[in-house]
Structures are given as C-alpha cells and as structure tokens.
Design an enzyme around this catalytic site. Structure first.
Site, mmCIF file in Angstrom:
data_model
loop_
_atom_site.group_PDB
_atom_site.id
_atom_site.type_symbol
_atom_site.label_atom_id
_atom_site.label_comp_id
_atom_site.label_asym_id
_atom_site.label_seq_id
_atom_site.Cartn_x
_atom_site.Cartn_y
_atom_site.Cartn_z
ATOM 1 N N ARG A 130 6.439 -51.960 -110.920
ATOM 2 C CA ARG A 130 6.881 -51.465 -109.884
ATOM 3 C C ARG A 130 7.172 -52.741 -108.661
ATOM 4 O O ARG A 130 8.066 -52.593 -107.958
ATOM 5 C CB ARG A 130 5.486 -50.866 -109.099
ATOM 6 C CG ARG A 130 5.366 -49.722 -109.894
ATOM 7 C CD ARG A 130 3.974 -49.050 -109.380
ATOM 8 N NE ARG A 130 3.784 -47.794 -110.173
ATOM 9 C CZ ARG A 130 2.944 -46.797 -110.156
ATOM 10 N NH1 ARG A 130 1.738 -47.265 -109.353
ATOM 11 N NH2 ARG A 130 2.674 -45.835 -110.671
ATOM 12 N N GLY A 167 -15.894 -42.063 -107.061
ATOM 13 C CA GLY A 167 -17.033 -41.683 -106.354
ATOM 14 C C GLY A 167 -17.503 -40.584 -107.013
ATOM 15 O O GLY A 167 -18.733 -40.306 -107.421
ATOM 16 N N GLU A 216 -10.341 -48.217 -106.018
ATOM 17 C CA GLU A 216 -9.358 -48.750 -105.175
ATOM 18 C C GLU A 216 -10.118 -49.446 -103.963
ATOM 19 O O GLU A 216 -9.688 -50.475 -103.573
ATOM 20 C CB GLU A 216 -8.482 -47.855 -104.754
ATOM 21 C CG GLU A 216 -7.158 -48.505 -104.156
ATOM 22 C CD GLU A 216 -6.124 -47.488 -103.431
ATOM 23 O OE1 GLU A 216 -6.329 -46.532 -103.587
ATOM 24 O OE2 GLU A 216 -5.185 -48.162 -102.819
ATOM 25 N N GLY A 271 -17.710 -41.278 -100.883
ATOM 26 C CA GLY A 271 -16.460 -41.337 -101.405
ATOM 27 C C GLY A 271 -16.446 -40.175 -102.507
ATOM 28 O O GLY A 271 -17.483 -40.403 -103.337
ATOM 29 N N HIS A 314 2.020 -47.998 -101.375
ATOM 30 C CA HIS A 314 1.573 -46.783 -102.149
ATOM 31 C C HIS A 314 -0.014 -47.510 -102.474
ATOM 32 O O HIS A 314 -0.831 -46.648 -102.718
ATOM 33 C CB HIS A 314 2.329 -47.197 -103.544
ATOM 34 C CG HIS A 314 1.659 -45.979 -104.450
ATOM 35 N ND1 HIS A 314 1.744 -44.733 -104.269
ATOM 36 C CD2 HIS A 314 1.348 -46.055 -105.754
ATOM 37 C CE1 HIS A 314 1.162 -44.101 -105.197
ATOM 38 N NE2 HIS A 314 0.774 -44.941 -106.210
#
Lengths: 248, 214, 666
Positions: free
Chosen positions: C337, C45, C453, C40, C429
């Site tokens: 959010r 990464g 993530e 990645g 998201h």
C-alpha cells in the site's frame, strides 16, 4: 439546491416530539448525512442545538444510520443506507420529512436516535454457535457447498439496522431474526443447535414487543441489504419443526 | 392464522361447488336436496362444527394479531405514508387484512342470519321431492338475490373476499415456511387464480339471479 | 529507563509454544474472582471479551456504540490472511512472518510477528466453526485470493464484507458469554479515563452517553481495544466516531505511545469531491488483483480530462502509463500500500491527476473484463465470440467477484465502473502506531493491556492488506487469554476494588472538569470546523510525505490551533443528556494533542520507512531510504505535560531470523 427539511425533534423518550422546519443549501454530490451535517453546522453557528442522528461508518455497513426519509427507512433508493444515499436523487425545492424509526421495540432516545438494544438481546438469546476458542477442527474439515455458503452469506449480510422493523406496519422484527436463524441453520456447523436457537430467539423477539409477521413484505423492499423474506419462511419452518420436536 | 385460513380456503371451494346448484333451471330442487344433505349427513355435520370453530378462531386470532401489531407500531405514525412491498407482492392488501377480515365477518353475520339461521330455526317453508320433505332454502335465496341492494352487498363482499384471499392464499404458505425458489411462483399463481375464481364464482350467482328473475 | 519487550527466550519458531507451556496460570476457581474490563467491541475487543468470558473471568465490556456490532472492524472488505497453504503455492508460517516483517519495512518485533503468523491458521478454523460464511469452491473447500505485497494466495474472504462477517462471528461469541452471565455489556458508554491504583490499572471512568452520567467501574485489569486514530486527519476511511480518546487517556496516565507517525495511506479510495465531505470511502485492495492503475502519459491529456474535454476512453492504449507495472514489474499492481500510494502521489504531483482537484488516478478493469470474457466464452464453447459478447461475459465474471464494491462505487460517484475506469486516490486508512506493549500485549502501565489497532505491535511501518483482521483476532482469541494470566496470576489474592477509592474520586473529578470546561467555553466556532482544520494541517505536513521544515511548521500550527480551540470552540447542550457534540468536542481535544506528538515522532525519525516517507531520505529513484543503523528501534513517547516536550524511549529492534534488506518490489 435549496431544500426544506421537516425534522423530528424529541428531547427524550418521554417527550411528545414535534416537527421542526429548516432550510438547507446542499449540492448533488453530498450524501444525505453530509447534508444533515451542513444543517447541524448551521444550527451550531446560530447557537442552537443540532439534530441528533446516529451514524458511523458512512459506508453502508455498520448499520448505525437509522432515519426514515419521506416515509421510507433509509430513504427512496433501493438497497441503500441513508449514509450512501446521495443528494442527486433529490430535486431543488424538495421538502423532505425526516423521522426516527417508529416502533415500540425501538424507543426514541433523542430526535432521530432510537434504542435498538432489543436486537442485541435477541442475538444473546441464541444467535450464535456454541463454540469456545480453541475447540475447532481444521476449516476445511467442514465442507460447505458453494451455494449453501452463498445463501448463508446472503442472510448474514444483515447489518442489524432495524429498517425492517421501521418499515413493517406491524413493527415486526421477523426479517432480522430470520436472517440470523437462516444464516446459522443453513451451515452444517450451525445445524446442531438449530432447534434451541430458533425457539429462544423467537421467544425473546416476542418479549421485546415487536409485532408479528403478516407477510406485508415491506421489510424486504426497504432492507438496505436486500435480505429476502425467504428467510422468514425458513424461520417459520424451523420454528414449526422446533415446536414439534421433543428436543430441549 | 395460516392453518385455519387454509381450512377455510378448502371450505370455500366446496361451498362454491354447492352453490352452483342454484343455477340449475329446476326451481331449486338440486340446491334444496344439496342443502338437506349438508345439514343431515353426520360426517358433514361434524365438519360443519369444525368449520364454525375455525371461522371463529380465524377471526379471533386475526383480531388479536391486529391489536398486538398495532400496539407494536406505537402511537406515533409516520408523517409521510409509503408502503413498498417485495417484488410481485401486494403490501397494501397485506397491511389491510384486519379491515378486510372484519368486513368479511360482518358479511358472514348477515349471510348466516339470512340463510343459515332461518333454516336452523325451522321457519322455512318446506317442499317435497320424491316423498322426502326438505326445507325450501331456495326461496329466501331467490328473494334476496332479486333485491338490488342485497345483490350489490353480495358482490361488494365477494370482492372483499377475493382481495382477502389474494394475499391470504400465498401468505399462508409463507407462514408455514413453504417458500421455495422453484415452487413459490406456482403457489402464487394458483393463489391468484383461486381468488378470482372464488370471488367471481360467488358474485356471479346473485347477478345471474337478478338478471333472470328480477 | 530501558523498555522491556519481555520477549521469551528460545528459537523464534519455538518461543510462543514454549512460553505458553511455562507461563503462570490462574485456576478456574480464582478466575471467577477476577474482574476484567474490556473497552471496545471490534474484532480485538469482542474476541477478547468472548475468550476471557469462556475462561471464566468476570468481564465487563464497553462500547460507545448502540451495539457492539457497529465497531469499525465491520467495514473491512478484502479478507484475512492465514498461513494455511491450502493453495499448495509454497506458503508457510515463516513466509507469512517474513512477508509481514518485510512489508512493515523492518520496524516491527520479530517475535510478535512470528506469533501472529503462527496463530493465523487457528483463526480461520475458529471463525469457520462460529459460522463465518467464507467463500467456498464448488467442492466445498475454502477459497483464497491474493493481496498486495505477497506472491502467494493466502487471503480468506467473505465476498467484499470479510470484516463484517468476522466481527459478527466475534460479536455472537461474545453475546453467548453475555447470555451465560460471564460478560456484562455496557453499550453507549464511552471510556473517558483509566484509573490507576498503586501504579496499576484498576478501572475506568465512563460516561453513559444516553443519560450523561459519569460512572466508575473497577476491575483487576483493563484491556483497551479501541482502534486507531486515523481520524486525526479528519478525512480518512475510518468511521466518523473512531477516535484516540481511550488510548490518549492512557497516555496521559503514563502509558507510552509508540511510533505514532506510522500511518497507512491506502492507495485505492474514492477521491475527495468537496469541502463538505465528511469521510473517504475505501475501495478494497482486492480490486488490484484485476484492476490496472494508470494515468495519461501526456500532461495535456490529463489536463483535458480534468477540464472535462476528454474522458478515459479517449486516451489510446499507447498514451496510457501503467506506472505501477512499469516501475515494479515483479509485483505490478499488487505492490504494498505505501508504495502504491506514493507512486500515485508522484504522478499527481507531476500534473497527471485525472479528477478536477488533480488528485486522482484511474483503476481500470477493461483488460480483466476482456480476459475473463474470453475465458468464459471458451469454457462455454463459443467459437469466435464478438467483442460485445466477450464484454458481457467478462462483466458478469467481474460482477461476481466485486459486484458489491462496484455497486458502492456507483452509488457514491454516480458513475458506472464497468464502462469507465474507477477514479481513485490514496487516503488515510490505518495507524500502525499505537500504545506501546510488550510481548504480553501489556503496556508499560501494569495491568493495562492494548489489543488490535490500538497497540503498535505487529505491522511495523506499514501494514500489509488483510493483516489487520488477522492481528485483531489473534490478539483477542489467541494471545490475551494466555498473557493476561502473567499479570492476573499475581492478583489472585487481591480483593475487588471499591469505586469509592480516592483514585476513582480524582479521576471522575478530572473528567467532569474537562467536560464542564468544554461546555462552559461558549466560543463561536463548531467542533467540526476545528477538526477539519486540524485534519488539513496533518494531511499537508504529516501525510504521504513529510519534511523537517513542514513538520516543524505543523507543530506550531497545531499548538496555535489547540489554544484557539480551547478559547473559541462552542459546544451546545448540557452534560446530563445525549449530547454527541460534547462527545466530539472531547475527542477532538485529544486529537489536538496527539497530532503534535505525531509530527514530533515524524520529525525525530530521520529516515524513510513504510508509511513514513521523509523527503530528505530517498533513493535516486524516489524509493524510501531506511537507516537501519540509527533507527531500527521503536519510538515510545512518554507524555510529560501539555506544552512540554514528550520524552522519547527507544526499544531497539533485534533481527535474528531475517536479514535487513532494502525492500524491493521491482
């Protein structure tokens, strides 16, 4: 809306390639790529091989989408990538020609997919500031005037899609290279190695087989991010200075 | 390209100024004296060799660039040909500089053969002004410019020169890195004015000759 | 088995500093002998590859894109947080830490979050030095703005393209290492398996996407930075190619998946238009600095708008319900959010949605335009400017701030957001869940690390805006270069691994078999159609709100769909060529398994927290009801076998520095 698509099919770099005709039923809210998705679903349902095209973010920022639509990279809308181009800009009954970017520096991999790794190699040749993790001073220790930061940003907004090369009758990569040279040369932190950078990047650009700039300016007109040819002038200036400079 | 181009741009102005001598109603005296001066003054002579070199360099560089750029494009062309340029630019001209230059080169060959070579070979008749013998270059000029074919050839060629300059003038500044939000519009304006001046100026001479003497 | 978080001892604020100065090091000479694989090239990464290359390790970095710069970090718009306190508004490392823990609804590790806050300031310095053109003020100093869930201005930004600029910074740093020979780049290579030798991660199997060749690559350790799995929902703001495969393959080899049900639904996305739609587009959270969210007060007004009989401008001020300002006066439009998304759902469920599908609310800039217009007129010395002048000046200010976002909105929808309010709706998201990692960012498989993530670590049950960029870069630039040493310092005598080892043999065979099976299936339905169906199930039952019945039903549906998939899917083309359909087919197969695990995780967490809202667990006002007594833990799932129930391990979360409170933004 009913559309006739003339799509370029090419098995690999060695294949000669040809146009293939497909009919597609689309609607105006679709993006251009969604329209191609519909075509591909159709092909798969007929057990035919779908058309390979590159895409990823579909938000106009990753720079993956790369086709030429009716003779224009990313299609007819100004400062718009293919993924952000919507079908409301086409009419029922239109015939649309879809081709890959054509340039010696971008050999075709399959159908509409081309190899743009030359751009990576140009960046590797010098498109960076030599700073290692952990070295920097405080971010506010380096003051950058607002308009300089803004100009550097304008150049840094390049998404590396290669539309400039595709649009240029000379297949020149000057807009891409100059955007990076400008971005870094404008900022105080990038000035230190500006001479070396422009020299190495231009050398690599030439090695990759891209053409020379003859100021046709199609690159600026077709650039989805509206990168200005002012950057090319700046790179020329940097390069001339580098040529006269005694620095290594 | 840009440096040799800029030199040629300067040369064209000088050349035009000289050629305007042709329009004197003096049977060619002013022009012939000017021609003599141009071919004998040692400084001008040196510059003229520089000029020949630059013309050749400009042409050879141009052709090399042209062929390199064509190779870079690859063999396959787009099915639909669209050429859009940045605002205020003329991409069609810019992309055809190679062709335009080649036409100009052919024109130059004819032009040089017609006037310059004949003078150099010493086959021109002479004429005497105040005891000085000079080549009567005016004569072949007048002869050519009263031939409709040549007049058309010259006028068309000057149009091509003008178009070539239309792009070439401002392009040379861009190539040298002289692009500035404030000054570039002025450079472009001057470039366009210059192109018109040179093309019209040169084209007018054969036309006037034709109207006057044919 | 007890999960060991390996959190170092000491005071919270001292942990990282102390740990760094006592952790084992690898000498420069030995670094040259050690190989690291990074999969990645997004923020995590690329920054890891660059930093590890700078240290002298031999790094091999893989991306399935044509260029590392295409990774989806590039699409982040709004900004990156850092506790610099340049605004003098009371920000500090502790406050950023506190906001993040609270924003995550107390489901993240204190020590990890504190470290993240601590290094946040270094990230900004690093990026500035790399040439990231952050927004500046006239004096040349860095500018900031505000994001949801916080009351200070700590977000650094580069117009609406912060992710792009940061990624290019990391990409350039990595490119420098490539040119120096410390990093070898493999583009258009997709990792399809991780190879374990004696229980340690020692390599990967990757497919060359151009030739289709299956390749073996060995190393002393493997770092995954392969992003999130939001695309399990089919429609999300993720890029089309984002997928879970790399992480899922690690899970299949024994790594644990933590909190997979924690999904972030972003409140401001462009609503869905039709069935053919391939993805949703995010409108940056920064818009909520100036945009006001509303729906009509009266259901009949909303109906009239949906049917095209009225427009937003026909609704008078007194008939508009600015529901976020009404419900959450302290934070108003800038609530986190998860809260904003749920509130939009509540309004739309009540029939007040304003797009034909009923799923959309307004984001209105009229007040901001008027406010900015007046202030600009004042600063220009205009006395009693008329409404048109104010509007024009205001639009100019708004354009300067959000021009590119407004332009993007107009391109997609064909509507001018300066004149009519934007229409928005929540969309998937980000995924807070991910591979379980300890404080060193190492999974439970020794030698296998996960960054960005891809791991679960820092955002708990809900991520705050502008924190993903911060975490990706923190992991890559400032954490992994140190913590990888805890593993590698024990490997300095380990010779390079041959890819002829039986473990490589077995893994390659498994990959080839999986791909061949998909190709030979010869069903009749496209991969895309299955993916779309999976997405619908996930969104319906495991989306913005969940309940026991729905989750159980979803698990059954997914199982059926998975079986159908392996019978009915049709994959054209062959293995030894550029074949995007095959790539997709393999990814969707993994999504099918992950989806079920997400539902299981959601089902087993009998509480509401952050992005995980269980309808059974809410307060009378409809706010999330946490159960700290029973669920203050990280749920780490071990995959046992397809068809068998995965095994749950609990890592208890201990809170020493912050007191667990009901999250209130009222």
């Amino acid at each position: 809306m009913k559309l006739t698509l003339k799509v370029w099919r090419q098995k690999d770099a060695k294949d000669k390639g040809r146009f293939e005709t497909h009919q597609v039923e689309a609607n105006e809210h679709m993006s251009f790529l969604e329209m191609l998705d519909v075509m591909n679903e159709q092909l798969v349902s007929e057990k035919k091989e779908p058309v390979a095209f590159e895409h990823d973010c579909r938000e106009g920022i990753c720079g993956a989408c790369s086709m030429v639509i009716n003779g224009q990279p990313h299609g007819p809308q100004k400062t718009t990538t293919t993924c952000q181009l919507h079908m409301r800009h086409f009419k029922d009954g239109d015939t649309i020609y879809i081709e890959p970017f054509r340039a010696k520096g971008f050999p075709v991999i399959k159908d509409l997919v081309v190899d743009r790794s030359a751009f990576d190699r140009i960046i590797q040749a010098g498109g960076f500031i030599s700073v290692s993790t952990g070295q920097p001073v405080d971010g506010n220790a380096l003051l950058v005037p607002k308009d300089v930061a803004s100009k550097a940003f304008d150049a840094a907004a390049c998404i590396g899609c290669g539309a400039c090369v595709a649009a240029c009758p000379n297949a020149s990569a000057m807009l891409f290279v100059s955007a990076k040279v400008s971005h870094l040369a404008l900022l105080p932190q990038g000035k230190v190695e500006a001479t070396r950078r422009v020299r190495n990047m231009v050398r690599q650009m030439d090695e990759e087989g891209f053409g020379n700039c003859s100021n046709v300016t199609a690159c600026e007109a077709e650039c989805p991010k509206g990168i200005s040819i002012e950057n090319i002038a700046r790179m020329n200036r940097e390069y001339l200075c580098a040529s006269f400079s005694s620095e290594e | 390209m840009s440096l040799t181009g800029l030199f040629l741009i300067v040369f064209l102005l000088v050349h035009l100024a000289g050629n305007l001598q042709l329009l004197h109603h003096d049977g060619g005296e002013a022009f012939n004296r000017y021609a003599k001066f141009m071919t004998t003054n040692p400084l001008i002579k040196t510059v003229s060799y520089l000029l020949y070199t630059f013309i050749l360099m400009h042409a050879i560089q141009g052709w090399m660039l042209w062929s390199k750029n064509r190779a870079a494009r690859g063999n396959q062309r787009y099915a639909v040909h669209v050429l859009r340029g940045a605002e205020g630019q003329s991409p069609k001209v810019a992309s055809r500089m190679g062709w335009l230059g080649t036409i100009i080169f052919i024109f130059l060959l004819v032009h040089l053969y017609q006037f310059w070579l004949q003078m150099k070979m010493g086959v021109l008749p002479t004429v005497e002004y105040d005891g000085v013998t000079v080549n009567n270059l005016y004569l072949p000029v007048k002869e050519a410019y009263t031939d409709l074919g040549f007049v058309i050839f010259y006028v068309v060629s000057m149009y091509v020169v003008g178009v070539h300059l239309w792009h070439g003038f401002q392009s040379s500044f861009q190539t040298l890195g002289l692009n500035h939000r404030k000054y570039t519009p002025a450079i472009r304006f001057i470039g366009k004015a210059y192109s018109i001046l040179v093309a019209v100026g040169f084209a007018l001479i054969p036309i006037i000759f034709y109207l006057r003497y044919a | 088995m007890q999960l060991e978080g390996k959190i170092p001892p000491g005071q919270l604020a001292e942990k990282w500093t102390q740990y760094k100065s006592t952790m084992p090091l690898v000498s420069p000479d030995n670094k040259r002998r050690l190989d690291i694989i990074v999969v990645g090239t997004g923020l995590a990464g690329a920054s890891a590859a660059a930093s590890l290359g700078e240290l002298g390790y031999n790094v091999k970095v893989f991306t399935f894109h044509d260029s590392p710069r295409r990774a989806h970090s590039i699409a982040a718009q709004g900004g990156i947080n850092a506790a610099k306190n340049y605004r003098n508004d009371g920000d500090s490392v502790y406050r950023l830490f506190y906001d993040t823990v609270k924003g995550g609804d107390y489901r993240s590790r204190e020590a990890n979050v504190y470290r993240l806050s601590e290094v946040s300031a270094n990230i900004i310095d690093q990026c500035v030095a790399q040439g990231v053109p952050f927004a500046r003020e006239y004096g040349g100093y860095l500018d900031n703005r505000s994001f949801g869930g916080v009351q200070v201005q700590r977000t650094f930004y580069a117009r609406g393209q912060t992710g792009q600029q940061l990624l290019i910074g990391a990409y350039q740093a990595m490119s420098r290492q490539v040119s120096l020979g410390n990093v070898t780049l493999f583009n258009r290579h997709e990792m399809l398996d991780v190879v374990l030798i004696d229980g340690k991660a020692r390599g990967i199997i990757a497919r060359n996407l151009v030739t289709g060749e299956i390749e073996r690559h060995s190393a002393h350790c493997v770092i995954l930075a392969t992003g999130g799995y939001g695309n399990v929902f089919y429609l999300s703001t993720n890029a089309m190619n984002c997928n879970v495969t790399a992480a899922w393959r690690a899970v299949k080899r024994g790594a644990f998946m933590a909190n997979p049900c924690f999904t972030q639904i972003h409140p401001t996305c462009i609503p869905q238009y039709g069935e053919y739609q391939s993805k949703l587009t995010l409108m940056s959270e920064s818009l909520r600095n100036d945009g006001r969210v509303w729906v009509p007060k009266k259901v009949e007004d909303a109906k009239a708008i949906r049917e095209g009989r009225k427009t937003a401008n026909d609704i008078p001020e007194e008939d508009r319900d600015y529901y976020l300002e009404r419900r959450y006066p302290a934070f108003g439009n800038l609530v986190p959010r998860d809260v904003a998304s749920r509130a939009a759902k509540v309004e739309c469920d009540a029939g007040k949605g304003i797009v034909p599908t009923g799923l959309g609310v307004y984001l209105d800039f009229a007040s901001a335009i008027a406010r900015y217009g007046k202030s600009k007129a004042h600063s220009m010395g205009l006395e009693n400017p008329d409404a048109d002048t104010i509007r024009k000046l205001g639009e100019e200010v708004v354009e300067e701030k959000y021009g590119n976002l407004f332009e993007m909105y107009e391109k997609i929808t064909g509507e001018n957001p300066y004149k009519t309010p934007m229409k928005i709706y929540p969309a998937v998201h980000y995924t807070m869940g991910g591979l379980w990692v300890d404080y060193n960012l190492e999974t439970n498989v020794p030698g296998l690390f996960a960054l960005g993530e891809c791991n679960f670590s820092d955002h708990g049950a809900n991520r705050l805006g502008a924190s993903a960029l911060m975490q990706g870069l923190a992991d890559g630039y400032f954490v992994i270069p140190y913590t990888v040493g805890t593993f590698l310092s024990k490997e300095i005598r380990t010779p390079k691994f041959s890819t002829d080892a039986p473990e490589f043999e077995e893994a390659e065979k498994a990959v080839t078999e999986r791909l061949t099976k998909l190709l030979d299936n010869n069903g009749s339905q496209s991969v895309e159609s299955f993916h779309r169906r999976l997405g619908k199930i996930m969104w319906e039952y495991c989306g913005m709100s969940r309940n026991e019945e729905g989750l159980k039903k979803a698990m059954g549906l997914i199982r059926e769909l998975r079986e159908e998939y392996h019978k009915e899917v049709y994959v054209p083309g062959s293995m030894n060529e550029y074949n995007p359909e095959l790539e997709k087919a393999h990814r969707v197969a993994d999504f099918m398994e992950l989806g079920e695990l997400m539902c299981l995780d959601a089902l087993s967490r009998n509480e509401s927290c952050g992005g995980h809202f269980r309808e059974e667990y809410q307060t009378e006002e409809g706010e999330a009801l946490r159960d700290d007594k029973n669920y203050a833990y990280v749920a780490a799932w071990e995959w046992t076998d397809t068809g068998k129930e995965p095994r749950l391990y609990k890592e208890p979360l201990k809170f020493e520095a912050v007191e667990l409170k009901t999250r209130s933004y009222k």
